[in-house]
Structure formats: C-alpha cells, structure tokens
Scaffold this motif. Structure first.
Motif, mmCIF file in Angstrom:
data_model
loop_
_atom_site.group_PDB
_atom_site.id
_atom_site.type_symbol
_atom_site.label_atom_id
_atom_site.label_comp_id
_atom_site.label_asym_id
_atom_site.label_seq_id
_atom_site.Cartn_x
_atom_site.Cartn_y
_atom_site.Cartn_z
ATOM 1 N N VAL A 75 0.841 -1.207 0.000
ATOM 2 C CA VAL A 75 0.000 0.000 0.000
ATOM 3 C C VAL A 75 0.865 1.241 0.000
ATOM 4 N N GLU A 76 1.944 1.244 0.831
ATOM 5 C CA GLU A 76 2.826 2.424 0.901
ATOM 6 C C GLU A 76 3.588 2.603 -0.409
ATOM 7 N N ASN A 77 4.058 1.505 -1.011
ATOM 8 C CA ASN A 77 4.766 1.619 -2.292
ATOM 9 C C ASN A 77 3.850 2.189 -3.374
ATOM 10 N N SER A 78 2.602 1.728 -3.414
ATOM 11 C CA SER A 78 1.680 2.244 -4.423
ATOM 12 C C SER A 78 1.415 3.724 -4.229
ATOM 13 N N ALA A 79 1.321 4.171 -2.961
ATOM 14 C CA ALA A 79 1.105 5.601 -2.705
ATOM 15 C C ALA A 79 2.300 6.423 -3.155
ATOM 16 N N ALA A 80 3.511 5.861 -2.956
ATOM 17 C CA ALA A 80 4.700 6.606 -3.382
ATOM 18 C C ALA A 80 4.780 6.681 -4.900
ATOM 19 N N ILE A 81 4.492 5.567 -5.574
ATOM 20 C CA ILE A 81 4.586 5.561 -7.038
ATOM 21 C C ILE A 81 3.499 6.413 -7.667
ATOM 22 N N LEU A 82 2.293 6.390 -7.112
ATOM 23 C CA LEU A 82 1.158 7.117 -7.686
ATOM 24 C C LEU A 82 0.975 8.492 -7.050
ATOM 25 N N TRP A 83 2.010 9.020 -6.379
ATOM 26 C CA TRP A 83 1.865 10.299 -5.662
ATOM 27 C C TRP A 83 1.378 11.411 -6.585
ATOM 28 N N HIS A 84 1.945 11.485 -7.774
ATOM 29 C CA HIS A 84 1.551 12.542 -8.705
ATOM 30 C C HIS A 84 0.069 12.407 -9.081
ATOM 31 N N HIS A 85 -0.387 11.177 -9.361
ATOM 32 C CA HIS A 85 -1.791 10.970 -9.746
ATOM 33 C C HIS A 85 -2.726 11.213 -8.570
ATOM 34 N N ILE A 86 -2.280 10.869 -7.343
ATOM 35 C CA ILE A 86 -3.122 11.122 -6.171
ATOM 36 C C ILE A 86 -3.326 12.634 -6.004
ATOM 37 N N GLN A 87 -2.247 13.419 -6.134
ATOM 38 C CA GLN A 87 -2.365 14.877 -5.990
ATOM 39 C C GLN A 87 -3.257 15.477 -7.077
ATOM 40 N N ARG A 88 -3.262 14.864 -8.260
ATOM 41 C CA ARG A 88 -4.052 15.424 -9.358
ATOM 42 C C ARG A 88 -5.527 15.069 -9.265
ATOM 43 N N HIS A 89 -5.891 13.905 -8.660
ATOM 44 C CA HIS A 89 -7.277 13.451 -8.665
ATOM 45 C C HIS A 89 -8.043 13.748 -7.385
ATOM 46 N N THR A 90 -7.372 13.804 -6.212
ATOM 47 C CA THR A 90 -8.136 13.941 -4.964
ATOM 48 C C THR A 90 -7.325 14.658 -3.907
ATOM 49 N N ASP A 91 -8.075 15.327 -3.022
ATOM 50 C CA ASP A 91 -7.475 15.934 -1.820
ATOM 51 C C ASP A 91 -7.758 15.088 -0.588
#
Length: 889
Positions: free
Chosen positions: A730-746
């Motif tokens: 879960v932590e690795n996925s959050a690190a890899i998808l950090w840019h997409h997380i910032q772009r899609h949701t707060d």
C-alpha cells in the motif's frame, strides 16, 4: 369366421360387379393417360430451362467479354492511379452485366476499382471492397496460377443484393476481376416465364439457390441439395424430371445444367396445374360409374329380399330343433336344397343328444384328475378353445370356471397381459394340433397383479385313429428361480456395460501379479493395444513400476479398497510418454481379488496449465509496462530534474548557511540578541540545519520513488515462495502514484493494521494489484473533493489478510460489475484503457490462493476487497486483538 345375411351377400356381389368398370377407367387414366401428360410437362419444362440456360450463358459471356476487354488494355502503363480508375469506372458504367470491376496487384492489393455511381470511391467503399473482394481469395490465386480466365464460386455481393459471382482475367502482372450483376439476370427470368405459371430457380453446383424470378437470393442462400430431385440432377449432370416438395408445396419440375459455368436451372410447376386434365377426366368417369353402381344396388336388393325370406324360415326351424323343442312339420317349398337341409337338421339333432351324454361322462372323469393336481392344468380343443381348468389354475387368477370356459385360451386372464406371449401360445397350439409338443417359459399375472414366472408345456391327446382331439396345458411356478437368475444376469450386465461404456480408460488386473485381465475400448485406444494382446500384458509395461508400487502401498497402508495417484508416468505401445492420474479399486470376482484401475490422461491438461501460467506472466508484464508508460513522462519531467536541482542547491545553501551562522554568532556576541525572519538567533541556529536535513531527506525519498518504479518495471520472475508485507504494498503504491493522487483527490487516506501478518507469494505482483486498484479508484472520481480510502486488516477467524480500496466515484451497474474481470473489457476505451488491469489483478490474487470481490452501485462509489491467506505463524498481534479497526495507523 364372421357370418353375413344372404341379402347382404347378394348386395355386395352386385356392387362389386358395378365397381369393376369404374376401376378399369381409373386404371386407364393412371397408367396410360398420366404418363403421356407427364412426358409433355417434362418436355415443356426442358424447353423453358434450355431457353433460360441460353440466356444465362449469353449474359455471363457478355460479362467475360467486358472483363477481357479491360484486361487487354496496358493497365500497368497508366501514369497515375486516376487514369486506371477512369478506365475501370467507364467500363462498369458501359457494361450491361458488371456490378464491380477492380485490378489486383501481384501481392493481392487492389490498385484501382470501378464502382457504380451510387458507391463513389469513398474510404468506406474501399474498406468494404477490401473486406469483401476476391483479391485475397481462391479466385485471385487460381487466375495467377492458370494464366487464363477463371470463374469463382458464389459469394455475398460487395455493393449489390444477395449473392454474386466473379470472373478473373490475367493482364500482365495484374489480375482484372469483375463482379457480375445478377439482378439484371432476374429480369430475363421474368421475361422468359411470362404468364406460363412456371417457376425458375437458379442453383449452383453445391445445391444452393442463387436466384429465382422473385429476386436474388439473400447473403445466406437457402440450400436445396437435400431435395431428391436436386440431388439427382447435381449427381448426373443430365436433365432430370420428377415431383418434389418445396416450402410445403407439391411441385413437378425439371432440372438442367448450364453449359457455360456449370450452374443448374430448375423449372417447377404445381402438381395440380400440371395434371389438371387427368383429374377432370377421372372425375367425369367416376360420376358415371357411381350412377351405374346405384342402379345395380337397387336391383340386387329386390332379388335378395325374395330369396332371403325362405332362408329366414329355415333358420327359425333350425333354432327350434337345436333347443330340443318339438317343432311343427316343415312346410314344403319350391327349393330342393332347402328341403334337404331341413331333413338333415332333424338327423343332426338326434346325433347331438347322443354325443352330449358321452361328453358328460368324459368331463366328470377329467375334472376329478385335474382338480387334485398341484400344477396349473387346462384342457383345450385343437382350435385353442378352453374346455376345462383345474382349481390351482383358477385360484391363480381369481377366476371362476364359468368365466373362462369356452374362451380362446389366449384371451383368458392367464395370457391377456402380454400380446407377444399370446402370439407365442397361438403358434404352439398350431404345432400341437400337428402332434408336436411345445414347452417354453412364460409369465402369468395372479389375482393381486403380481407377475409369476411359469414353466409352460402343451401336450397333444390323440384318438384311436391318431388324430389330435385335445391339448393338455400344464404350468409349473418357477418365479423364485427366475427372479434370482434375472437379478444375477442384470448385475453382471450392468457391471460389464459400465466397464465398456466408461469414457475414461479402465483396466482390470490381478492384484498380486499385475497381469491384465481385461480393458475397455477407451484404454485400448489410449495405449494403442489390440484385445488379443491383453493375455500376455502386464501393467508394469504401461505404467512406471515405482508408481504402481506407490498405489499398492497406499492400498495396503490404509487398509482401504481405493488408492489414488494424482500424477504418474505412463507409456504407450510406441514408447510415447504420457502423464496420467490413476485411481485403483480392489474388487473380488469369483473368489479372486482384482484391481480395477481408472486412468485419465492429463498430459494435455498439464501442458495447457503451463501455457496459461506463461501467458498470464506475459500479460502481467505487459500491463505493468502500460502503467509505467503512463507515468514515465510526468515522473521523468516533474521529479528527476527538479529533484537534482533541489539536491544541488540544498548542498550549496547548507554550506552558505553554515558560514553565515558562524559570522552571525560573532555579531550576536558583539551586539547581543537579534531576530531573523521572526525567530531568535538561538532558534535559527537550532532550526536551519534541521530544515536543510529535511530537504535532503525529501530529495532522497524522491530518488527512492524513482528507483522503486524502475524495479517495478523489471520482468517478474513469479517467485511464489517469498513473503509479502501488504502494508508495504500500500505504501509503495502511494509513493509511485503520488503525482496521480495529488491530481485526482485531496482526500486520500490509508488505514493500515499494525503488526499485519505476512502472505506467501510475490511482493512485486501484489504491488501491481494495489497499484491497479488504486489507479482505477482515482480515475473514477468526479472531482478532487471525492476521496479514496485504502484499508488493511487481519481476519483471525478465517486467518486471512484483507485489503480494500473504497472510492467515492460514479459507481457501476450490475451488468458492468458482472463483467469487470473479463479480459479486454473496459469502460474507458477512449481514454487509453486496455481492459487487462483488473483481469490480471484477479489472476494474480487467485494465483496467491485469494479472492478479489467488488461492491458497487451507480452514484455511490465502488469497494474492491482483496482476501489473501495469512502465512502460518507470521501474526504478531497483542492478545485480545482481531476485530477490524484495532491497531490501525
């Protein structure tokens, strides 16, 4: 034998004499007139078929001439594609029989095409022609090979209706192909038929309808090759005539072959219209015959009435004599035969009374013998009439003697239940009348409806002259013996049929020596054996001896009647090795212990499983590279370069800050306390190094993320023996998808269970599953105010590690939810979706022994839950924990 009144006999004979002329007329119509009319109908249909065949040949010859005219031109020389295109367009417009014309290059590509005006060289037209043309079909290859004009089989028309046909003509390196417009041919069919009431059907050499005068056949033409007349015409190639049925109508038709292309012309006409003259003639003659019949019947009834009156008086006199009453004297008449018959009746009555006395005495003797017998007994006359039955036989069916005496023996309660036994009894009575005894096994129904098996015999009784006067019927109850025999036979037959008809190979062998006793057809086919080879065959020549020893050891160790080998090596007679699963069962037959082995060839199954695993690994790698391809451009541009700049600038700023603080220390000692940016010197002295360290640590974390993505893009080795930390995934996925997380949701939140047990398998593959689920959740959000929650927990009751990804997106309907894990199914095909992410994720989870489930409703978001088996002994939870929600961070 049934009897009839004299008046009726005379009437029937007169009627028969009147019917003879009528039957004679019908015979003449059917056997003389009908063949001539049939020949005339066939001759007319042949002329009509020949006329249409000539029209068909002329039409196809014209089409071939048009295509040859184009092929004769120097098609390879026109300077531009437009010049060749104009030639083909002009020829199609000028031709009276072509629907499409195109030139094909040697590699099978269409260089130019002539298309009708209604289809003018649009991109869609050319795609349709490329898809439906014969350039890549057998016609193109045959024309190139033979170097002369070649006709194709029928095929669906590219721009016309129904089926069509094409002709290919070589033209240098090119091939000119013309599609014939069959719609114009239909017009000629209507002109030829006119109002003659005939139907014309055009059939190809395979028996399929090409066209009729009603219109061109559809793209899927109907098949007429199963009609006997059509089948005969296709087989002989000569004109064939006869009757047949088509779509519920009775038709008479003639079928001829066209000489130009080998098609067949079928001319048909309703049977009623073809033979109308025969029906009218027969109807008129029948009316005259019926009138003659009525006149003859009236005359016969008048004569029969006069003759029958005297015979009725004789019949009444005979009845009085038969009953023994004193009858009045017979009144004399004019018919000598009747007078003689009346005298004979009186003499017969005296003889009957004498014989009745003798019969009474014989009946008393016979009854005393039969009534005391234990077997079923009866007495029959030679014609099969029952005259006596003993008490045992009557008690069996619960009948009285009065109810059965005088009946034919086969119509009595002992035989009524089985028509085939009645026929067998009648045949035995017929042979018994010839003095030949009969014996067979039969059945009787007793008075309770139970079937009894009987050993039945029929013996003749002769008089002094040797003539058979009676037949003695005797039966012995063998129900118990027959039932035991039948049950034993059925048991043996069931076992043998199951053995023979089993789809799996089955081999029967001796348990101690492994000598093969029998094998079913499936086993013989599997190993390529002949049944004659089984007597000298041992199972050790077919299956590895160690595997057989394992099976026997398992049977002996557990003291059971069954043993199972999941995988064993086996060899066919040619030496080919196969992998089988084998189940052995101990059975006992005729005091001998045998081994019944059921075999299943799993070689193909194992090969397919290996191919599936290899294919899944390729799909997983493809999906991973697709995910990385979506991220690489933004990560490389937005992370790598700025991160290098941050790292370098932070190093310089750290040195500058260190020197500046040293100088500021001297100012503080000289001038006293002062503030920098709202902070005192002591606070700045403590805070600034930490800020620089934080910048350095952040830069290093960014480098770690980039390295993780590089490791993620490497091909997986499918190491299923490692340990997996789901929280780490879960932590690795959050690190890899950090840019997409910032772009899609707060509102991205992780709720991770502390001290979560590990799972056995591939960490890299579980990382990919989490990335796919989180990415799908992010892409489903309508705006940045909608959130995604990733949760992990341990279910101690089921010993599973669970992970859920829940979003506040648009949700899905039940139809979409049911197909979510199908390969190549996606709702975002226009946004680059491949439809493989969830399919691969589901395959990975199943490979790890877990499950992937989805819950969703339209407008209410989606929840994906992954359940994986926890590794035994890996849990490290405090006592009293285990409910979802404990120890999260």
């Amino acid at each position: 034998m049934p009897t009839h009144r004299f008046r009726r006999i005379l009437s029937l004979q007169s009627t028969f004499l009147a019917v003879i002329p009528f039957l004679l007329v019908v015979f003449l119509n059917v056997f003389l007139l009908l063949p001539h009319i049939t020949q005339d109908v066939a001759a007319g249909q042949r002329e009509l078929a020949r006329a249409f065949g000539v029209a068909l040949d002329n039409y196809l010859s014209a089409a071939l001439t048009d295509v040859r005219a184009v092929a004769a031109l120097p098609l390879s020389r026109p300077g531009s594609l437009g010049g060749l295109q104009e030639i083909l367009d002009a020829e199609v417009e000028a031709s009276g029989s072509l629907n499409l014309l195109y030139a094909v290059l040697p590699d099978g590509r269409i260089r130019a095409a002539g298309i009708p005006k209604e289809h003018r060289h649009t991109l869609q037209d050319h795609r349709t022609m490329e898809r439906t043309s014969l350039a890549h079909e057998q016609l193109f290859r045959d024309t190139r090979r033979e170097g002369k004009p070649v006709w194709s089989n029928t095929f669906p028309s590219a721009f016309g209706k129904g089926v069509s046909i094409a002709v290919g003509v070589p033209s240098g390196d090119l091939v000119v192909i013309g599609e014939v417009d069959l719609a114009k041919l239909i017009g000629s069919m209507r002109d030829i038929v006119g109002g003659a009431g005939q139907d014309i059907i055009l059939i190809d050499g395979n028996g399929q309808v090409i066209a009729d005068q009603g219109g061109i056949a559809p793209a899927a033409p109907r098949f007429m090759g199963d009609i006997p007349l059509v089948r005969s015409g296709l087989a002989s190639g000569q004109p064939v005539s006869g009757e047949f049925r088509l779509q519920g109508r009775a038709l008479v038709g003639t079928m001829m072959r066209s000489s130009h292309i080998g098609w067949y012309v079928l001319v048909a006409q309703p049977v009623q219209s073809a033979y109308r003259s025969v029906v009218i003639t027969t109807r008129n003659v029948a009316a005259g015959a019926v009138a003659a019949l009525l006149l003859a019947l009236s005359a016969s009834l008048f004569l029969a009435r006069r003759l029958s009156r005297r015979l009725e008086e004789l019949a009444g006199f005979a009845r009085r004599v038969a009953t023994g009453h004193k009858s009045p004297p017979w009144p004399p008449g004019e018919i000598a035969e009747v007078e003689q018959l009346a005298g004979d009746l009186l003499s017969m009555a005296d003889e009957i009374r004498y014989r009745e006395q003798q019969l009474v005495e014989g009946e008393r003797l016979l009854r005393s013998v039969t009534d005391h017998a234990f077997h079923y007994q009866g007495l029959l006359t030679p014609d099969g009439t029952l005259v006596d039955a003993n008490r045992t036989a009557l008690a069996l069916v619960g009948a009285t003697k009065e109810a059965v005496i005088g009946l034919p023996y086969w119509d009595t309660p002992w035989w009524r239940h089985a028509p085939e036994l009645r026929e067998q009894l009648r045949a035995s009575i017929a042979t018994g009348c010839q003095g030949i005894p009969a014996r067979f096994e039969t059945t009787h129904l007793d008075h309770q409806g139970e079937l009894r098996h009987v050993d039945f015999s029929l013996s003749p009784i002769r008089d002094e002259a040797g003539a058979v006067i009676y037949l003695v019927a005797e039966g012995r109850d063998i129900t118990d013996f027959a039932r035991a025999k039948s049950e034993l036979k059925e048991s043996e037959e069931r076992f043998y049929q199951v053995f023979l008809q089993n789809d799996d190979p089955v081999i029967l062998m001796k348990l101690e020596t492994l000598q093969v006793i029998d094998a079913n057809p499936a086993a013989l086919a599997l190993y390529g054996l002949r049944r004659e080879e089984l007597q000298s065959l041992s199972m050790e020549t077919l299956i590895d001896a160690p595997d057989l020893r394992k099976l026997r050891a398992e049977l002996a160790q557990h003291d059971t009647s069954q043993g199972f080998l999941q995988r064993a090596a086996s060899y066919k007679t040619g030496g080919e090795k196969i992998v089988i699963s084998l189940r052995g069962t101990k059975i006992r037959l005729k005091d001998e212990e045998l081994l019944l082995c059921s075999i299943r060839d799993i070689s193909e199954k194992l090969r397919l499983e290996q191919e599936i695993r290899a294919t899944q690994a390729k799909l997983i790698q493809t999906n991973k590279m697709t995910s990385l391809g979506m991220l690489v451009s933004s990560v490389a541009h937005e992370i790598n370069n700025p991160n290098h700049c941050i790292s370098i600038n932070n190093t310089v700023l750290t040195q500058i800050t260190r020197d500046a603080l040293a100088r500021l220390r001297a100012s503080r000692e000289a001038e006293g306390e002062f503030e920098l940016g709202g902070f005192t010197y002591d606070e700045v002295l403590d805070m600034v190094p930490k800020l620089h360290d934080g910048i350095r640590d952040g830069s290093q974390q960014i480098d770690k993320i980039v390295r993780d993505m590089k490791n993620f893009s490497k091909p997986a080795e499918l190491d299923m023996q490692g340990t997996i930390d789901v929280n780490r995934s879960v932590e690795n996925s959050a690190a890899i998808l950090w840019h997409h997380i910032q772009r899609h949701t707060d509102k991205y939140r992780m709720e991770l269970w502390q001290n979560l047990p590990t799972v056995q398998g591939s960490q890299q593959q579980i990382d990919q599953v989490v990335i796919n689920l989180v990415m799908n959740a992010l892409q489903s959000l309508p705006d940045k105010n909608s959130g995604v929650v990733v949760t992990t927990w341990h279910d101690r009751e089921r010993e599973t590690v669970n992970l859920s990804v829940e979003d506040e997106g648009d949700g899905m309907s039940e139809e979409v939810l049911a197909r979510l894990t199908e390969p190549f199914f996606t709702m975002r095909i226009n946004k680059g979706g491949t439809g493989l992410g969830l399919y691969i994720s589901s395959s990975i989870v199943k490979e790890h022994g877990g499950s992937l489930a989805f819950e969703s409703e339209p407008g209410r978001g989606t929840k994906a839950t992954v359940t994986l088996p926890a590794l035994a002994g890996s849990a490290n939870e405090p006592a009293g924990t285990g409910e979802q929600g404990d120890h999260r961070r």
